[in-house]
Design a protein around this motif. Structure first.
Motif: not given
Length: 139
Positions: A12-19, A81-96
């Motif tokens: 697991l690697h953190d993704i920078p905000r611009p990315d 990607d289940d087969f390669h067991q890779t992927g990414w996830s971005v989480l936004v927290r805030g006010t709607s």
């Protein structure tokens, strides 16, 4: 037979905000997470980014709409990607909050279009307080 310890695992690697913002801009479906009277709820919605804000539409008759004005929410987008067991996830927290038509982007082609039939005239904006992401990479 391989044991769990013998299997090569991704990192697991953190993704920078611009990315994170770039990944959000490429996606069209995410999950809004809010609390109703029974607890947390996660539902898929079509969305578009408006700067750093998430913008989507809901029906005024929906249970979701009742709980999204001036609410603390999370919004998640991921690709796995289940087969390669890779992927990414971005989480936004805030006010709607609901968006007045005067506050919508001037370029109508940037507005979210629901995939499912139905009347969804209420625009909701998530103003982020935090945007984070993680990428699972096979090193």
């Amino acid at each position: 037979m391989d044991t769990f310890e013998d299997l090569q695992q991704a990192t697991l690697h953190d993704i920078p905000r611009p990315d994170c913002l770039q990944l959000l801009g490429l996606a069209r479906v995410g999950r809004i997470v809010y609390a109703d009277d029974e607890g947390p709820v996660a539902l898929p919605v079509n969305f578009r980014m408006d700067g750093e804000s998430v913008l989507f539409r809901v029906s005024p008759a929906s249970e979701m709409c009742v709980h999204l004005n001036d609410a603390q929410v999370s919004f998640q987008v991921d690709r796995l990607d289940d087969f390669h067991q890779t992927g990414w996830s971005v989480l936004v927290r805030g006010t709607s909050s609901y968006v007045e038509s005067a506050d919508l982007p001037a370029q109508r082609s940037t507005l979210p279009l629901p995939w499912a039939r139905g009347y969804r005239p209420v625009y909701v904006r998530i103003r982020p307080t935090q945007i984070t992401g993680r990428r699972l990479v096979d090193d």
